[in-house]
Design a protein around this motif. Structure first.
Motif, short mmCIF file in Angstrom:
data_model
loop_
_atom_site.label_atom_id
_atom_site.label_comp_id
_atom_site.label_asym_id
_atom_site.label_seq_id
_atom_site.Cartn_x
_atom_site.Cartn_y
_atom_site.Cartn_z
N LEU A 76 -44.49 -1.85 -36.46
CA LEU A 76 -45.62 -1.38 -35.67
C LEU A 76 -46.65 -0.70 -36.57
O LEU A 76 -46.29 -0.09 -37.58
CB LEU A 76 -45.17 -0.38 -34.60
N PHE A 77 -47.91 -0.79 -36.16
CA PHE A 77 -48.99 -0.07 -36.83
C PHE A 77 -49.77 0.68 -35.77
O PHE A 77 -50.16 0.10 -34.74
CB PHE A 77 -49.90 -1.04 -37.57
N VAL A 78 -49.99 1.97 -35.99
CA VAL A 78 -50.81 2.79 -35.09
C VAL A 78 -51.95 3.35 -35.92
O VAL A 78 -51.74 4.16 -36.84
CB VAL A 78 -50.02 3.94 -34.44
N SER A 79 -53.15 2.93 -35.62
CA SER A 79 -54.34 3.33 -36.37
C SER A 79 -55.10 4.42 -35.63
O SER A 79 -55.02 4.52 -34.40
CB SER A 79 -55.25 2.11 -36.57
N ALA A 80 -55.84 5.24 -36.37
CA ALA A 80 -56.68 6.26 -35.75
C ALA A 80 -58.08 5.75 -35.43
O ALA A 80 -58.90 6.51 -34.91
CB ALA A 80 -56.77 7.50 -36.64
N ASP A 81 -58.36 4.50 -35.72
CA ASP A 81 -59.61 3.91 -35.26
C ASP A 81 -59.43 2.41 -35.07
O ASP A 81 -58.41 1.83 -35.46
CB ASP A 81 -60.78 4.24 -36.19
N GLU A 82 -60.42 1.79 -34.47
CA GLU A 82 -60.33 0.37 -34.13
C GLU A 82 -60.67 -0.53 -35.31
O GLU A 82 -60.21 -1.67 -35.37
CB GLU A 82 -61.23 0.07 -32.94
N ARG A 99 -51.56 -5.73 -28.93
CA ARG A 99 -52.47 -4.63 -29.21
C ARG A 99 -52.82 -3.89 -27.94
O ARG A 99 -53.12 -4.49 -26.90
CB ARG A 99 -53.74 -5.15 -29.88
N ALA A 100 -52.78 -2.56 -28.00
CA ALA A 100 -53.14 -1.73 -26.85
C ALA A 100 -53.64 -0.39 -27.34
O ALA A 100 -53.23 0.09 -28.42
CB ALA A 100 -51.93 -1.53 -25.93
N MET A 218 -52.64 0.49 -31.09
CA MET A 218 -51.31 0.21 -31.63
C MET A 218 -51.00 -1.26 -31.42
O MET A 218 -51.43 -1.87 -30.44
CB MET A 218 -50.26 1.05 -30.88
N ALA A 219 -50.26 -1.85 -32.35
CA ALA A 219 -49.87 -3.25 -32.22
C ALA A 219 -48.59 -3.51 -33.01
O ALA A 219 -48.27 -2.78 -33.96
CB ALA A 219 -50.98 -4.17 -32.71
N ARG A 220 -47.89 -4.54 -32.60
CA ARG A 220 -46.75 -5.02 -33.39
C ARG A 220 -47.28 -5.97 -34.45
O ARG A 220 -48.21 -6.74 -34.20
CB ARG A 220 -45.74 -5.74 -32.49
N LEU A 221 -46.72 -5.90 -35.63
CA LEU A 221 -47.18 -6.75 -36.72
C LEU A 221 -46.63 -8.16 -36.55
O LEU A 221 -45.52 -8.37 -36.05
CB LEU A 221 -46.76 -6.17 -38.06
N ALA A 222 -47.41 -9.12 -37.00
CA ALA A 222 -47.05 -10.52 -36.81
C ALA A 222 -45.73 -10.89 -37.48
O ALA A 222 -45.01 -11.76 -37.01
CB ALA A 222 -48.17 -11.42 -37.32
N GLY A 223 -45.40 -10.21 -38.57
CA GLY A 223 -44.18 -10.55 -39.29
C GLY A 223 -42.93 -9.88 -38.75
O GLY A 223 -41.83 -10.10 -39.27
N SER A 224 -43.06 -9.08 -37.69
CA SER A 224 -41.92 -8.36 -37.16
C SER A 224 -41.09 -9.23 -36.23
O SER A 224 -41.61 -9.86 -35.29
CB SER A 224 -42.38 -7.12 -36.39
N ALA A 225 -39.78 -9.24 -36.47
CA ALA A 225 -38.85 -9.96 -35.59
C ALA A 225 -37.79 -9.01 -35.05
O ALA A 225 -36.77 -9.44 -34.52
CB ALA A 225 -38.19 -11.10 -36.36
#
Length: 257
Positions: A76-82, A99-100, A218-225
């Motif tokens: 997961l990645f959670v960014s402080a901006d878009e 992404r949400a 926040m979004a799940r990364l494409a490479g995550s399984a």
């Protein structure tokens, strides 16, 4: 090779943050530095429900996004901006449909707790106060808190006068630390950062109209399984997860307070 690298990263983060090896399927989360207390609390609650505790690496969103672009494996990645999330989306590094917007925040000026400065948040007066000494900010060229701060100071007509006095920190918590230690009389941080420290006080709150809305996507990364990564993502977006963030002063995206 990616799975082996992932295991090394998780083990390294766990050694630094927890002092113990995590479960093999513990999700790896890369998150903005300002989320430290709230996301740790969420990880603890998730673990109490019987899940492996997520391993979380906190840093500037810009640094984390660059690590992902360079191939760092995570869930997961959670960014402080878009903008940084947009950059990863453009490179197809984000799993479609995940992404949400997680939380929102406010931008403030802080000073050491023993002081009582009234900050005039407009024009020349603001420039005189903040330009009188070093101003601690996250790097305004790349780090979200710094970019929001620069936008606000520009909108209020103070940036050109203040810019030569800015001390650029690698992330918002590093900027906060400069004020805590007395190395800078003022700093620009998020309201939640100020609430997390007993060593600073809020001297002024920037008008929300002075900068772009502060949104943490926040979004799940494409490479995550790892199914635990997706489970933790959904938990953070649930009413239980959002209640944790509210406890630490974060707002619901689009509903500032």
């Amino acid at each position: 090779m990616i799975d082996f690298t992932r295991r090394l990263l998780i083990a390294g983060f766990a050694t630094l943050a927890l002092g113990a090896a995590p479960a093999p399927n513990a999700p790896l989360v890369l998150a903005a530095a300002s989320l430290q207390e709230s996301l740790d609390a969420a990880a603890d609650q998730w673990a109490k429900a019987g899940h492996p505790r997520p391993v979380i690496s906190f840093a500037a969103s810009s640094a984390l996004a660059r690590q992902i672009q360079a191939g760092a494996p995570a869930d997961l990645f959670v960014s402080a901006d878009e903008e940084w999330m947009d950059a990863l989306t453009a490179k197809r590094l984000i799993a479609a449909g995940t992404r949400a917007d997680l939380v929102g925040n406010r931008l403030v000026v802080v000073e050491p707790a023993g002081r009582r400065t009234a900050i005039p948040l407009s024009g020349a007066k603001l420039a005189r106060v903040l330009g009188a000494g070093p101003l601690a900010m996250a790097d305004p060229d790349s780090v979200p808190a710094g970019k929001y701060g620069k936008a606000a100071l520009t909108k209020l007509g103070a940036w050109n006068a203040v810019a030569p006095h800015v001390v650029r920190a690698e992330n918002v918590r590093a900027a906060l630390a400069l004020v805590e230690r007395g190395a800078a009389p003022f700093g620009i941080v998020y309201l939640t950062d100020a609430r997390a420290s007993s060593k600073v006080r809020v001297a002024g709150v920037f008008p929300q109209s002075s900068h772009p809305p502060i949104v943490y996507p926040m979004a799940r990364l494409a490479g995550s399984a790892n199914p635990e990564g997706e489970g933790f993502r959904r938990f953070l977006l649930s009413s239980s997860g959002r209640a944790i963030f509210a406890r630490f002063g974060f707002t619901v995206p689009g509903r500032p307070r």
